[in-house]
Design a protein around this motif. Sequence first.
Motif, PDB file in Angstrom:
ATOM      1  N   THR A 184       0.832  -1.200   0.000  1.00 18.44           N
ATOM      2  CA  THR A 184       0.000   0.000   0.000  1.00 18.44           C
ATOM      3  C   THR A 184       0.867   1.251   0.000  1.00 18.44           C
ATOM      4  OG1 THR A 184      -1.553  -1.255   1.331  1.00 18.44           O
ATOM      5  CG2 THR A 184      -1.959   1.084   1.125  1.00 18.44           C
ATOM      6  N   ASP A 185       1.932   1.230   0.820  1.00 20.48           N
ATOM      7  CA  ASP A 185       2.854   2.372   0.851  1.00 20.48           C
ATOM      8  C   ASP A 185       3.409   2.656  -0.533  1.00 20.48           C
ATOM      9  OD1 ASP A 185       2.564   2.821   3.471  1.00 20.48           O
ATOM     10  OD2 ASP A 185       4.437   1.860   4.104  1.00 20.48           O
ATOM     11  N   LEU A 186       3.809   1.575  -1.185  1.00 22.38           N
ATOM     12  CA  LEU A 186       4.383   1.719  -2.520  1.00 22.38           C
ATOM     13  C   LEU A 186       3.355   2.325  -3.469  1.00 22.38           C
ATOM     14  CD1 LEU A 186       6.748   1.168  -4.387  1.00 22.38           C
ATOM     15  CD2 LEU A 186       5.758  -1.064  -4.868  1.00 22.38           C
ATOM     16  N   ALA A 187       2.133   1.777  -3.398  1.00 29.56           N
ATOM     17  CA  ALA A 187       1.084   2.268  -4.290  1.00 29.56           C
ATOM     18  C   ALA A 187       0.798   3.743  -4.027  1.00 29.56           C
ATOM     19  CB  ALA A 187      -0.182   1.440  -4.117  1.00 29.56           C
ATOM     20  N   LEU A 188       0.961   4.144  -2.758  1.00 32.81           N
ATOM     21  CA  LEU A 188       0.720   5.547  -2.435  1.00 32.81           C
ATOM     22  C   LEU A 188       1.822   6.441  -2.971  1.00 32.81           C
ATOM     23  CD1 LEU A 188      -0.623   5.492   1.219  1.00 32.81           C
ATOM     24  CD2 LEU A 188      -1.753   6.420  -0.770  1.00 32.81           C
ATOM     25  N   ALA A 189       3.023   5.878  -3.099  1.00 33.58           N
ATOM     26  CA  ALA A 189       4.149   6.687  -3.560  1.00 33.58           C
ATOM     27  C   ALA A 189       4.198   6.765  -5.082  1.00 33.58           C
ATOM     28  CB  ALA A 189       5.458   6.115  -3.020  1.00 33.58           C
ATOM     29  N   LEU A 190       3.353   5.989  -5.750  1.00 34.12           N
ATOM     30  CA  LEU A 190       3.382   6.020  -7.205  1.00 34.12           C
ATOM     31  C   LEU A 190       2.931   7.385  -7.710  1.00 34.12           C
ATOM     32  CD1 LEU A 190       1.728   2.710  -8.419  1.00 34.12           C
ATOM     33  CD2 LEU A 190       4.123   3.314  -8.366  1.00 34.12           C
ATOM     34  N   PRO A 191       3.637   7.887  -8.684  1.00 38.20           N
ATOM     35  CA  PRO A 191       3.128   9.091  -9.328  1.00 38.20           C
ATOM     36  C   PRO A 191       1.955   8.677 -10.216  1.00 38.20           C
ATOM     37  CG  PRO A 191       5.242   8.452 -10.245  1.00 38.20           C
ATOM     38  CD  PRO A 191       4.902   7.425  -9.224  1.00 38.20           C
ATOM     39  N   THR A 192       0.800   8.613  -9.612  1.00 39.01           N
ATOM     40  CA  THR A 192      -0.371   8.022 -10.244  1.00 39.01           C
ATOM     41  C   THR A 192      -0.656   8.581 -11.628  1.00 39.01           C
ATOM     42  OG1 THR A 192      -1.219   8.242  -8.032  1.00 39.01           O
ATOM     43  CG2 THR A 192      -2.673   7.258  -9.639  1.00 39.01           C
ATOM     44  N   PHE A 193      -0.592   9.901 -11.680  1.00 40.11           N
ATOM     45  CA  PHE A 193      -1.001  10.536 -12.925  1.00 40.11           C
ATOM     46  C   PHE A 193      -0.066  10.203 -14.072  1.00 40.11           C
ATOM     47  CE2 PHE A 193      -2.673  13.817 -15.621  1.00 40.11           C
ATOM     48  CZ  PHE A 193      -4.018  13.734 -15.314  1.00 40.11           C
ATOM     49  N   PHE A 194       1.239  10.198 -13.753  1.00 36.79           N
ATOM     50  CA  PHE A 194       2.198   9.858 -14.797  1.00 36.79           C
ATOM     51  C   PHE A 194       2.035   8.419 -15.232  1.00 36.79           C
ATOM     52  CE2 PHE A 194       4.245  13.577 -13.053  1.00 36.79           C
ATOM     53  CZ  PHE A 194       4.550  14.253 -14.214  1.00 36.79           C
ATOM     54  N   PHE A 195       1.759   7.581 -14.242  1.00 32.04           N
ATOM     55  CA  PHE A 195       1.547   6.182 -14.585  1.00 32.04           C
ATOM     56  C   PHE A 195       0.365   6.032 -15.526  1.00 32.04           C
ATOM     57  CE2 PHE A 195       3.686   2.444 -12.991  1.00 32.04           C
ATOM     58  CZ  PHE A 195       4.712   3.001 -12.262  1.00 32.04           C
ATOM     59  N   SER A 196      -0.709   6.743 -15.225  1.00 34.50           N
ATOM     60  CA  SER A 196      -1.863   6.615 -16.120  1.00 34.50           C
ATOM     61  C   SER A 196      -1.519   7.139 -17.496  1.00 34.50           C
ATOM     62  CB  SER A 196      -3.083   7.357 -15.572  1.00 34.50           C
ATOM     63  OG  SER A 196      -2.862   7.862 -14.314  1.00 34.50           O
ATOM     64  N   ILE A 197      -0.832   8.264 -17.545  1.00 34.04           N
ATOM     65  CA  ILE A 197      -0.441   8.811 -18.847  1.00 34.04           C
ATOM     66  C   ILE A 197       0.361   7.785 -19.624  1.00 34.04           C
ATOM     67  CG2 ILE A 197       1.050  10.507 -19.965  1.00 34.04           C
ATOM     68  CD1 ILE A 197       0.310  12.488 -17.889  1.00 34.04           C
ATOM     69  N   ALA A 198       1.348   7.220 -18.918  1.00 37.70           N
ATOM     70  CA  ALA A 198       2.240   6.281 -19.582  1.00 37.70           C
ATOM     71  C   ALA A 198       1.480   5.046 -20.037  1.00 37.70           C
ATOM     72  CB  ALA A 198       3.357   5.897 -18.629  1.00 37.70           C
ATOM     73  N   LEU A 199       0.632   4.528 -19.154  1.00 34.67           N
ATOM     74  CA  LEU A 199      -0.109   3.324 -19.510  1.00 34.67           C
ATOM     75  C   LEU A 199      -1.021   3.574 -20.692  1.00 34.67           C
ATOM     76  CD1 LEU A 199      -0.972   1.749 -16.080  1.00 34.67           C
ATOM     77  CD2 LEU A 199       0.232   0.668 -17.983  1.00 34.67           C
ATOM     78  N   LEU A 200      -1.666   4.721 -20.685  1.00 36.41           N
ATOM     79  CA  LEU A 200      -2.567   5.039 -21.783  1.00 36.41           C
ATOM     80  C   LEU A 200      -1.800   5.122 -23.087  1.00 36.41           C
ATOM     81  CD1 LEU A 200      -4.837   7.598 -19.991  1.00 36.41           C
ATOM     82  CD2 LEU A 200      -5.587   5.487 -21.050  1.00 36.41           C
ATOM     83  N   ALA A 201      -0.535   5.558 -22.983  1.00 40.02           N
ATOM     84  CA  ALA A 201       0.277   5.664 -24.182  1.00 40.02           C
ATOM     85  C   ALA A 201       0.702   4.289 -24.670  1.00 40.02           C
ATOM     86  CB  ALA A 201       1.502   6.528 -23.900  1.00 40.02           C
ATOM     87  N   VAL A 202       0.961   3.377 -23.728  1.00 38.78           N
ATOM     88  CA  VAL A 202       1.532   2.091 -24.083  1.00 38.78           C
ATOM     89  C   VAL A 202       0.491   1.110 -24.606  1.00 38.78           C
ATOM     90  CG1 VAL A 202       2.608   0.039 -23.099  1.00 38.78           C
ATOM     91  CG2 VAL A 202       3.494   2.303 -22.560  1.00 38.78           C
ATOM     92  N   VAL A 203      -0.676   1.103 -23.935  1.00 35.72           N
ATOM     93  CA  VAL A 203      -1.688   0.110 -24.326  1.00 35.72           C
ATOM     94  C   VAL A 203      -2.216   0.426 -25.718  1.00 35.72           C
ATOM     95  CG1 VAL A 203      -3.945  -0.824 -23.738  1.00 35.72           C
ATOM     96  CG2 VAL A 203      -2.309  -0.312 -21.944  1.00 35.72           C
ATOM     97  N   PRO A 204      -2.321  -0.614 -26.549  1.00 32.24           N
ATOM     98  CA  PRO A 204      -2.744  -0.387 -27.936  1.00 32.24           C
ATOM     99  C   PRO A 204      -4.103   0.298 -28.030  1.00 32.24           C
ATOM    100  CG  PRO A 204      -2.116  -2.685 -27.559  1.00 32.24           C
ATOM    101  CD  PRO A 204      -2.005  -2.001 -26.264  1.00 32.24           C
ATOM    102  N   GLN A 205      -4.277   1.061 -29.095  1.00 31.64           N
ATOM    103  CA  GLN A 205      -5.499   1.822 -29.297  1.00 31.64           C
ATOM    104  C   GLN A 205      -6.741   0.942 -29.404  1.00 31.64           C
ATOM    105  OE1 GLN A 205      -6.282   5.073 -29.312  1.00 31.64           O
ATOM    106  NE2 GLN A 205      -4.213   5.395 -28.546  1.00 31.64           N
TER     107      GLN A 205
END
Lengths: 328, 530, 365
Positions: free
Chosen positions: C107-128
Amino acid sequence: MIRFLLRRLLGAAAVLLALAALTYLLFYAMPGDPAQLACGKGCTAPQLAQVRHALGTDQPVVRQFWTFLTTLVLGHSFSTGPSTVWCSAPCLGYSYQSNEAVTQMLLDRLPVDVSLALGSAALWLLLGIGTGLFAALKPGRWRDRITNTVILTLGSTPVFVMALLLLMGACVWLQVLPFPNYVPITEDPVQWAQNLLLPWLAIALVSAAGYTRLTRAGVLETLNQDHIRTLRAYGYPERRIVLRHAVRGALPTVVTVAAMDIGMVLAGAVFTETMFGLPGLGKLAVESAGTVDLPVVCGITLLAGALIVVANTVADLLHAALDPRVRI
Amino acid sequence: MTHDLVLRVEDLRVTHPGPVTALDGLSFELAAGQVLGLVGESGSGKSAAALALLGLHRGTRTRVEGGILLHRADRPVLDLNQAGDAELRTVRGPELAMVFQEPLTSLDPYRRVGAQIAAAYRLHTGASRAEARQRTAEVLDRVGIDPKRARDYPHQFSGGMRQRVLIAMALALRPRVLVADEPTTALDVTVQAQILRLLDELRQETGMALVLVSHDVGVVGGLADEVVVLRQGRAVERGATARLLGRPEHPYTQALLRAVPRLDAPLPERQAPAADDVLVETAGLRVDFGSVQALRGVDLTVRRGETLGVVGESGSGKSTLGRALVRLQDPTSGTVRFDGQDLASWRGRELRRRRHELQMVFQDPTSSLNPRRLIGDSVAEPLRVHGGRDEAKLRAEAVALLERVGLDAAHADRYPHELSGGQRQRAAIARALILRPKLVVCDEPVSALDVTTQAQVVSLLRELREEFELTLVFIAHDLAVVRSVSDRVAVMRKGEVVETLAAAELTRPQHEYTRALLDAVPRLDAVTAG
Amino acid sequence: MLVLVALTAPWLAALEGQDPNSFHDTLLNSATGGSPNGAFGGISAQHWLGVEPTTGRDLFARLVYGARVSLGVAVGATLGQLLLGLLVGLAAGLGGRWADALLSRVTDLALALPTFFFSIALLAVVPQSFPRPLLLGLILSGLGWAPIARIVRAETRVLREREYVSAAVLTGASTWRIARREILPGLVAPVATYTAIVLPQNMVAEAGLSFLGLGVRPPTSSWGQMLSTATTWFQVDPTYVLIPALTLLVCVLAFAGLGEALRVAFDPKSAPPAAKRRRRKAAQAEKAERAGSEAKATRPAALIPAPAREPSARGAVASGPGASAAPGVDANAPAGDSAPGTPAARTDNNPAHSAHPVGTKGEGQ
C-alpha cells in the motif's frame, strides 16, 4: 534521532527501488515491442535488430532490469547509429526520438517546475492559512460559512478548468496579462514573475482549499483540547490563545501536507503546464506519451516517483521536528 | 485557622443549552486556608460548578447565574459572574487557580513545562524572563520535581508528575483559592495519596483555600473541612466533614456512604472451595510486547468455584493476565492449563468450539457492546455462532437472561448508547453468561461506574456466581471492591504476583508493597472517628 | 439527476432531435475556419447548446452522451477502487503480522506512485484497439485503491481492539464472521464518506486524461474530450469552452457537496438529529432509572454514562483530503506513576501518509 533518520532513509530507498522495478516492468516488459516504438515508423528489420540490441531487449527481463539499474548508477553508452553517446550517471536512458539523453532533457525542464512549485506554494499557503484562520476565529458564523462555500467551490474545481477560466478571463476578456510565455528567472525576474502569475494562481486557488480546511479544523480541534482550557484558566487573552497556541497545534499537519504537495507540483504540473504552454516536466510527459517516447516517459515517472518519495520523507522529518512527541 | 472570607458563592446555577440544568442553586462560603469538598456522582453538576467558579463556561452556550463574590483585601468585592472578560482574566491565576482531572492532556504538548509555568507567571506579574525562570525552579522544587526537568516536554512525565507540574503552575502565582476538579481520578492510588498530601501541605504553607471536587468520598473526606453532597445539580446535604460522614442525615448521603466499599467491612460467610480442585493453573506465564515485559513469569491457580481477585496499579500486567487466561493473548512463554488441558493445544475448530467455556466481562461498557446492534441481538449472538437458528427461541433465551441480570424485554430492543453505564454492564454480563461458561474473567467490571451502581453490579455478580456455578477472576485496582467479592486475592506489581492471600487476610499482608497499597487507600473510618 | 441524464441520453437527444455524431456543415462559417454561425456558438431551437466548430456536431447531444462516459468511468473506477481497497485493507487489518506488514508495504508503494504519470504512460503504451473507457476505469482503479485500503486497515485495526470484538472472538466466531458482523458495519461510515470524496476525483481524472488527448477519443464524446477540442477555440467561440467546463464544474461540485454533507452527517462531533434523539433517549433511561430509585430512596441509581463515543480514527477522512487524525500522536499515554509517558508516535502512522489521498487533488501526480 539518527536511527530514526536512517530508518526513514532506508525505507525511502526501498520504495524507490521497488518503484524503479515496477516502472521498468510496466514499460519494457509490456506487450508491444519497445524497440519497434523506439525505432519509429518505417524501421527496417536490421535497424530494428540493432535497436533491440542497443536497448538490450533481446536479453532476459531480470538481466535487462539489472542493466537498467547499473545504467542509472554508473552511466552507459548508447549507440545512435553513426556515433556513440556516453550518458553519464544518473542516466535514465536515451531518447532516440529527440536524440538526447533523458536526464539532460529532464534537467532542462526542472527549473520551470521549481518556479511553479515555489511560487504557487507561497500563494496557496498564504491564501489557505489566512482564510482558515479567518474562518476559525468565528466558527459557525456567516463568514465561516461563506469561506467554507467559496473554498469548497474553488477546491473542487479541476485545475484545467481553473486554468482555462483564468486564461479566458485575464488574457482574452480583460486583457490585463499577456498570454504566459515562460522566461527564466535568470534572464528577467520581473518578466518571470509576470508570466508565471496566472499558472501560480491556477494551482494556488485550487490547492488553497485543502489548507483552509486543515488550518480551520486544526485550530478548532486544538481549541477544544484540555491544554487550551488550562490557558483560559490562567487568564490568557483569547486572541493570544488562538494565534499562538491553537495555530501551533495545527502547524505540524499543515507543514507536512505542504511538503508533500510541493513534491507533487515539482514532479510536474501536467495541466497547468499544458494549458499555459510552460515547458516543464508535465508537458514533456504528455508530449512524450503522445509520441510514445518510452525512455522519456519512463524517466519522468521515475523522477516523479523519486520526488514524491523524497517529499514524503521530508514531510516525515518536518513532522518529527515540529512535534516533540514524535522523537525516536 | 484564620477566618478571612475569600469566596462567597450565592445561588449558583449552571444551565446547558437544551435547556439542561446542570447545577441548581449552590451556595457556600470559603475562608482562607479552608478546604471545601464537593462530592457527587456523574451528572451531579460538580464539574460544572468548578468550571463556573473560574468563569470557564464563558464563550460556550452554557448559562451561569448567581453570584461568585471574590473578597480581596483593600479592594471592593468582585462578582466574577458580572465582571468583564478583561477583569476576569486578571483574577484567573493570581486569585483563583485550577487543577484539572486530566493531567495527561492539560499541558501544552508542544512547549517545555518550564516555559509554560514561566509564561503564566510573566503574564500576571510582568516579571523578567530571569525572574520567571527563578520562580519556576522554586515551585518545581517545591512540588517535588527536579528543576532541571523544566526543559522537558509534558510527554516525558508520568501522569502524577504532570499533575505536580500543574500544581506548580498554580503555586507560582500564589493564588488564594485553588479549585481542584477530580485532581487524582486518573492516577494510581499510591500517587493519589502523594498528590493529596502535597495539596494539604501547600494549603498549610500558603494559606490558600481549596475547593476539592471528587466523586470519591474517601478522597474528599481525608482533606476537607466541610463537605457538600451534590445530586443532580442540587446540594442535598452539607456539613462539617466528620459529622456528615459519621452521621449522614439525607437518605442519599446515607446510600452513597453505604455503597462505598470499605476495607473494614465484614465479609460475607462463604464456603471456601476445595483447595485441590484446580480449574486454571498458570506456570511461568510470560507475555512480552516488544521490549515491554507485561508479565514476567506468573504462577497462579484458580480453584473450581472460587473467586480470585487480582489487584494492581496501572502497568502491573493484571489486564494482560486476564486476557491470557481466556486465550485472547497468547503467552510468549509458559502455559495456561484449563481443566487439565494446555490452552495452547486448542486449535482451529476445537478452539472455536470450546472457547465459550472461557468468557470475559470488560471494563468499558461503552465499547464492550457493538454500538450498531441491538442489545438483544448482541446477547443472542453467541447462540447463533454455536448453531442457534430459531430466532424466536434465541430471543426468548436472551430476554430471559436479560431479566435475570436486572434488565427487561424492552432493553433488548435498544442500542447500547440508549442505556446507562450500569445497564450496559448488566447486558455485557448476560452476553458472557448465555453460553454457560465455566470461567468468567471480569476485567475492572465496575471501575467505570458510579459508586452506587458499582455496588449493585458487584452484588449481582455475587448472586450469579452461585446460580451459574461460576469460577470468577475479578480484576480491579480498588482493593476494597476486590476484597468484597473475592475468596483469595493476588496482588500484582510490574508483571509479577507479589503475594496471594485469603480475602480476610488482605488487611494483614506479608508483603511491603501490599502494605503500601493499603496505606494509600483513603479511609473513611479515620475521618469519622476523629 | 446526473445519473438520470446519463441513462436517458438517447431519448434526450432524440427529444432534441439531434444525433451526437452527425455533421452539420451548413451551420458553419467557412470564412472563419469553421466557427458556428449565430450568437453564442450557434444556439438555436434545433441545437439547444449550439454546434461544434469545424464539424457542426450538436453540442447538447454530445454533452448528454458524454455524461454516460464521464459518469460511467468515474463510477466504475470508484467501485473498482472500493473493492480492491476493502479487500486489501481488511486482509491487512485482520490478517497476521506478516500479512499486515506485506500488504501495508504494498500500500505504501502504491501511495508513492506518481499516479497521474503512470496513467499517462499506460494510456500511451496500451494499444489503441483496447476500449478506452474500460481502460480508463481499470487504470484509475488499479492506481487509486491505496488510500481506501489504508483507511480501511486503520479503521479495522481500531475496531479490532474494541472490546466487543474480543467478546465475539470469545464466543468462538470465525474470523470471517467477525469481519462480516462486527467490523464491516463499522466501516460503512468512513468508507461511504471517502467514496463521496473519491468519486468526483475520478471524474476529474477521467476528464483530465481525456482533456490531454490520452483518454476517450473522438468520435466518442466525454466532457474532458469536448473540453480538449474546445480549448483551441476559446478565442473565437467561448460558449463552446464554457459549456463542458461548467457542466463538469457543476457536476463535480454536486458530488463534492454530497461528500461534505456525508462527512458532516457521519462526524460524531456535529451530532446529527438522529444521534441527538438517541442521546435524549439515553438521558431518559437515566431519568427513569433515577425515578425508580427515588421511590425506594435508599437505592439510588446509575447516573449519566459517558456519551457514547464514536470511533475517532475517522479523523483521517473527516477533514477531507490531507486532514489528519495523527493516530500515533496520542497524548493519552498510560496514566499512573509507574510508567513515564511514552513517546507514543510511531512514525509510520504519520498523518502525512495515512491521510493524503493520492487522488487528483489539484495538480497532476
